[in-house]
Design a protein around this motif. Structure first.
Motif, PDB file in Angstrom:
ATOM      1  N   THR A 171      14.613  -8.351  -9.310  1.00 43.73           N
ATOM      2  CA  THR A 171      13.875  -8.681  -8.095  1.00 43.73           C
ATOM      3  C   THR A 171      12.364  -8.731  -8.342  1.00 43.73           C
ATOM      4  OG1 THR A 171      14.131  -6.326  -7.610  1.00 43.73           O
ATOM      5  CG2 THR A 171      15.573  -7.860  -6.447  1.00 43.73           C
ATOM      6  N   PHE A 172      11.973  -8.787  -9.608  1.00 48.08           N
ATOM      7  CA  PHE A 172      10.559  -8.891  -9.988  1.00 48.08           C
ATOM      8  C   PHE A 172      10.457 -10.067 -10.961  1.00 48.08           C
ATOM      9  CE2 PHE A 172       6.693  -6.163 -11.511  1.00 48.08           C
ATOM     10  CZ  PHE A 172       5.857  -7.239 -11.296  1.00 48.08           C
ATOM     11  N   TRP A 173       9.889 -11.184 -10.473  1.00 47.78           N
ATOM     12  CA  TRP A 173       9.841 -12.429 -11.246  1.00 47.78           C
ATOM     13  C   TRP A 173       8.392 -12.834 -11.519  1.00 47.78           C
ATOM     14  CZ3 TRP A 173      13.732 -16.725 -11.700  1.00 47.78           C
ATOM     15  CH2 TRP A 173      15.042 -16.241 -11.630  1.00 47.78           C
ATOM     16  N   LEU A 174       8.258 -13.690 -12.527  1.00 46.48           N
ATOM     17  CA  LEU A 174       6.954 -14.286 -12.804  1.00 46.48           C
ATOM     18  C   LEU A 174       7.096 -15.787 -12.999  1.00 46.48           C
ATOM     19  CD1 LEU A 174       6.669 -15.042 -16.076  1.00 46.48           C
ATOM     20  CD2 LEU A 174       6.373 -12.578 -16.277  1.00 46.48           C
ATOM     21  N   LEU A 175       5.990 -16.467 -12.772  1.00 42.95           N
ATOM     22  CA  LEU A 175       5.879 -17.908 -13.000  1.00 42.95           C
ATOM     23  C   LEU A 175       4.875 -18.091 -14.130  1.00 42.95           C
ATOM     24  CD1 LEU A 175       6.640 -20.779 -11.866  1.00 42.95           C
ATOM     25  CD2 LEU A 175       4.540 -20.614 -10.480  1.00 42.95           C
ATOM     26  N   GLU A 176       5.280 -18.829 -15.169  1.00 44.36           N
ATOM     27  CA  GLU A 176       4.399 -18.972 -16.329  1.00 44.36           C
ATOM     28  C   GLU A 176       4.349 -20.420 -16.785  1.00 44.36           C
ATOM     29  OE1 GLU A 176       5.906 -16.545 -19.495  1.00 44.36           O
ATOM     30  OE2 GLU A 176       7.914 -17.422 -19.406  1.00 44.36           O
ATOM     31  N   ASP A 177       3.342 -20.692 -17.595  1.00 43.63           N
ATOM     32  CA  ASP A 177       3.151 -22.011 -18.182  1.00 43.63           C
ATOM     33  C   ASP A 177       2.573 -21.817 -19.582  1.00 43.63           C
ATOM     34  OD1 ASP A 177       2.950 -24.747 -18.553  1.00 43.63           O
ATOM     35  OD2 ASP A 177       0.992 -24.889 -17.562  1.00 43.63           O
ATOM     36  N   HIS A 178       3.432 -22.071 -20.602  1.00 49.30           N
ATOM     37  CA  HIS A 178       3.008 -21.905 -21.991  1.00 49.30           C
ATOM     38  C   HIS A 178       2.375 -20.526 -22.239  1.00 49.30           C
ATOM     39  CE1 HIS A 178       3.082 -26.362 -21.497  1.00 49.30           C
ATOM     40  NE2 HIS A 178       3.711 -26.272 -22.679  1.00 49.30           N
ATOM     41  N   GLN A 179       3.117 -19.489 -21.880  1.00 47.80           N
ATOM     42  CA  GLN A 179       2.716 -18.097 -22.101  1.00 47.80           C
ATOM     43  C   GLN A 179       1.603 -17.609 -21.171  1.00 47.80           C
ATOM     44  OE1 GLN A 179       4.484 -16.027 -24.252  1.00 47.80           O
ATOM     45  NE2 GLN A 179       5.801 -17.846 -24.213  1.00 47.80           N
ATOM     46  N   SER A 180       1.104 -18.463 -20.310  1.00 49.67           N
ATOM     47  CA  SER A 180       0.104 -18.028 -19.335  1.00 49.67           C
ATOM     48  C   SER A 180       0.806 -17.658 -18.025  1.00 49.67           C
ATOM     49  CB  SER A 180      -0.913 -19.137 -19.066  1.00 49.67           C
ATOM     50  OG  SER A 180      -1.680 -19.406 -20.214  1.00 49.67           O
ATOM     51  N   VAL A 181       0.561 -16.473 -17.527  1.00 47.31           N
ATOM     52  CA  VAL A 181       1.150 -16.050 -16.262  1.00 47.31           C
ATOM     53  C   VAL A 181       0.388 -16.708 -15.116  1.00 47.31           C
ATOM     54  CG1 VAL A 181       1.696 -14.106 -14.758  1.00 47.31           C
ATOM     55  CG2 VAL A 181       1.862 -13.838 -17.243  1.00 47.31           C
ATOM     56  N   LEU A 182       1.129 -17.400 -14.251  1.00 48.25           N
ATOM     57  CA  LEU A 182       0.524 -18.088 -13.112  1.00 48.25           C
ATOM     58  C   LEU A 182       0.713 -17.317 -11.805  1.00 48.25           C
ATOM     59  CD1 LEU A 182       1.685 -21.748 -13.865  1.00 48.25           C
ATOM     60  CD2 LEU A 182      -0.466 -20.642 -14.538  1.00 48.25           C
ATOM     61  N   ALA A 183       1.843 -16.590 -11.707  1.00 47.30           N
ATOM     62  CA  ALA A 183       2.140 -15.861 -10.473  1.00 47.30           C
ATOM     63  C   ALA A 183       3.174 -14.781 -10.766  1.00 47.30           C
ATOM     64  CB  ALA A 183       2.654 -16.807  -9.386  1.00 47.30           C
ATOM     65  N   LEU A 232       0.831  -1.196   0.000  1.00 44.52           N
ATOM     66  CA  LEU A 232       0.000   0.000   0.000  1.00 44.52           C
ATOM     67  C   LEU A 232       0.869   1.251   0.000  1.00 44.52           C
ATOM     68  CD1 LEU A 232      -2.669  -1.170   2.609  1.00 44.52           C
ATOM     69  CD2 LEU A 232      -2.799  -1.255   0.115  1.00 44.52           C
ATOM     70  N   ASP A 233       1.257   1.683  -1.184  1.00 43.26           N
ATOM     71  CA  ASP A 233       1.923   2.971  -1.311  1.00 43.26           C
ATOM     72  C   ASP A 233       1.517   3.595  -2.636  1.00 43.26           C
ATOM     73  OD1 ASP A 233       3.415   1.625  -3.200  1.00 43.26           O
ATOM     74  OD2 ASP A 233       5.347   1.939  -2.226  1.00 43.26           O
ATOM     75  N   TRP A 234       2.281   4.569  -3.103  1.00 43.34           N
ATOM     76  CA  TRP A 234       1.862   5.348  -4.264  1.00 43.34           C
ATOM     77  C   TRP A 234       2.564   4.908  -5.554  1.00 43.34           C
ATOM     78  CZ3 TRP A 234       3.521   7.395   0.401  1.00 43.34           C
ATOM     79  CH2 TRP A 234       2.510   7.923   1.221  1.00 43.34           C
ATOM     80  N   VAL A 235       3.416   3.908  -5.486  1.00 48.49           N
ATOM     81  CA  VAL A 235       4.180   3.480  -6.649  1.00 48.49           C
ATOM     82  C   VAL A 235       3.350   2.509  -7.475  1.00 48.49           C
ATOM     83  CG1 VAL A 235       6.301   2.358  -7.440  1.00 48.49           C
ATOM     84  CG2 VAL A 235       6.345   3.841  -5.421  1.00 48.49           C
ATOM     85  N   ASP A 236       3.376   2.658  -8.785  1.00 53.96           N
ATOM     86  CA  ASP A 236       2.633   1.768  -9.681  1.00 53.96           C
ATOM     87  C   ASP A 236       3.061   0.325  -9.519  1.00 53.96           C
ATOM     88  OD1 ASP A 236       2.534   0.449 -12.662  1.00 53.96           O
ATOM     89  OD2 ASP A 236       0.830   1.774 -12.299  1.00 53.96           O
ATOM     90  N   ALA A 237       2.080  -0.578  -9.638  1.00 54.39           N
ATOM     91  CA  ALA A 237       2.343  -1.999  -9.430  1.00 54.39           C
ATOM     92  C   ALA A 237       3.412  -2.541 -10.371  1.00 54.39           C
ATOM     93  CB  ALA A 237       1.056  -2.800  -9.595  1.00 54.39           C
ATOM     94  N   LEU A 238       3.519  -1.970 -11.567  1.00 54.03           N
ATOM     95  CA  LEU A 238       4.478  -2.468 -12.556  1.00 54.03           C
ATOM     96  C   LEU A 238       5.689  -1.544 -12.698  1.00 54.03           C
ATOM     97  CD1 LEU A 238       2.043  -3.747 -15.342  1.00 54.03           C
ATOM     98  CD2 LEU A 238       3.156  -5.045 -13.516  1.00 54.03           C
ATOM     99  N   ALA A 239       5.913  -0.697 -11.707  1.00 58.40           N
ATOM    100  CA  ALA A 239       7.018   0.262 -11.799  1.00 58.40           C
ATOM    101  C   ALA A 239       8.382  -0.418 -11.884  1.00 58.40           C
ATOM    102  CB  ALA A 239       6.986   1.204 -10.597  1.00 58.40           C
ATOM    103  N   HIS A 240       8.507  -1.634 -11.311  1.00 60.62           N
ATOM    104  CA  HIS A 240       9.812  -2.293 -11.251  1.00 60.62           C
ATOM    105  C   HIS A 240       9.940  -3.439 -12.245  1.00 60.62           C
ATOM    106  CE1 HIS A 240       9.307  -0.667  -6.997  1.00 60.62           C
ATOM    107  NE2 HIS A 240      10.187   0.112  -7.598  1.00 60.62           N
ATOM    108  N   ILE A 241       9.060  -3.480 -13.228  1.00 63.58           N
ATOM    109  CA  ILE A 241       9.154  -4.540 -14.221  1.00 63.58           C
ATOM    110  C   ILE A 241      10.500  -4.460 -14.932  1.00 63.58           C
ATOM    111  CG2 ILE A 241       8.129  -3.222 -16.132  1.00 63.58           C
ATOM    112  CD1 ILE A 241       6.554  -5.814 -16.827  1.00 63.58           C
ATOM    113  N   GLY A 242      11.120  -5.607 -15.137  1.00 62.38           N
ATOM    114  CA  GLY A 242      12.456  -5.652 -15.719  1.00 62.38           C
ATOM    115  C   GLY A 242      13.578  -5.723 -14.698  1.00 62.38           C
ATOM    116  N   GLN A 243      13.253  -5.503 -13.400  1.00 60.04           N
ATOM    117  CA  GLN A 243      14.264  -5.624 -12.349  1.00 60.04           C
ATOM    118  C   GLN A 243      14.529  -7.101 -12.043  1.00 60.04           C
ATOM    119  OE1 GLN A 243      15.866  -3.053 -10.750  1.00 60.04           O
ATOM    120  NE2 GLN A 243      14.817  -1.520 -11.986  1.00 60.04           N
TER     121      GLN A 243
END
Length: 280
Positions: A41-53, A28-39
């Motif tokens: 320290t910002f990871w995703l879990l996917e399965d055949h191009q579907s984002v799972l987490a 809960l702050d003022w920074v956009d949820a995707l502000a750190h995309i590409g860092q």
């Protein structure tokens, strides 16, 4: 399933995923949820191009890595175990100043997850609210002028913020800048031409939220914080905003006393704050 760091090319898919994920935690702050995309320290879990987490623990400020975002459509334990170890390694190697990972939990499932992975309860956030009470009569703080925040004030506000709060609660310059841009009413207190305090409040039609109040340590105890809050309450009253909320830590007795002295009441809602050392 594959876990990997995000890239800017993931922005569209992640934006859609964040809207539809079943389990959602967002800091809960003022920074956009995707502000750190590409860092790293910002990871995703996917399965055949579907984002799972998706999990973002980017340190801001440098000493604290808040769990800024954790959304998942699979079991939280599975998603966390697939993403967190790699992010922890990235923090250790790329952010040597970071000392702790922290999270505010709004949900029991997230609290249970954090406790299962070595996080300890640090303190609790206390919610307070003020509705329809008349403004208290209070003497004017001598020598204090209140004026709107200007863009050139932001570095001074960041310095006061850093001097005032424990490391866990320091806002980065970026956060304070975004808070002012998104605010409905942001003011500073000046004394002898020097900025000695500030407040940032978001305002909507039926409610307002005091998101930040800070007074320079060498000027505390003079009524500056109370003057800033009373000015904000008067502004909200003039706009016809009926309800104002604020939160603070259960250990911050000075803030609790200030807010209660101007008519804020505890709502009974509290939220736990968990921390974990980055290195044992």
């Amino acid at each position: 399933m594959q876990a990997r760091p995000t890239t800017p090319a993931d922005c569209g898919r992640l934006s859609a995923f964040l809207q539809d994920a079943f389990y959602r935690h967002q800091h809960l702050d003022w920074v956009d949820a995707l502000a750190h995309i590409g860092q790293t320290t910002f990871w995703l879990l996917e399965d055949h191009q579907s984002v799972l987490a998706a999990l973002d623990c980017t340190p801001t400020p440098p000493s604290i890595a808040w769990v800024r975002l954790f959304h998942t459509n699979v079991a939280p334990q599975l998603a966390w175990s697939s993403l967190f170890p790699s992010i922890l390694e990235a923090i250790i190697h790329s952010h040597p100043q970071a000392q702790q990972i922290a999270a505010v939990s709004l949900f029991h499932w997230f609290s249970d997850l954090l406790c299962d992975h070595g996080f300890l309860l640090h303190q609790k956030i206390v919610m307070l609210e003020r509705s329809h009470q008349p403004l208290p009569q209070s003497p004017t703080c001598p020598g204090i002028q209140i004026r709107p925040v200007l863009p050139q004030d932001i570095p001074a506000l960041a310095r006061i913020d850093e001097e005032t709060f424990e490391p866990l609660w320091i806002n980065s310059l970026e956060s304070i800048q975004q808070a002012c841009l998104q605010s409905g009413y942001a003011t500073i207190a000046e004394k002898a031409g020097q900025i000695v305090g500030f407040q940032i409040t978001s305002i909507h039609t039926l409610n307002a939220h005091l998101g930040r109040l800070a007074v320079a340590p060498n000027c505390q105890g003079q009524g500056i914080g109370k003057t800033l809050v009373l000015d904000m309450l008067q502004h909200c009253q003039n706009l016809g905003v009926p309800t104002i909320s604020v939160n603070t830590q259960n250990t911050n007795l000075q803030s609790l006393q200030l807010y209660e002295s101007v008519g804020f009441l505890r709502t009974g809602s509290t939220f736990p704050v968990y921390t974990r050392k980055i290195k044992p």
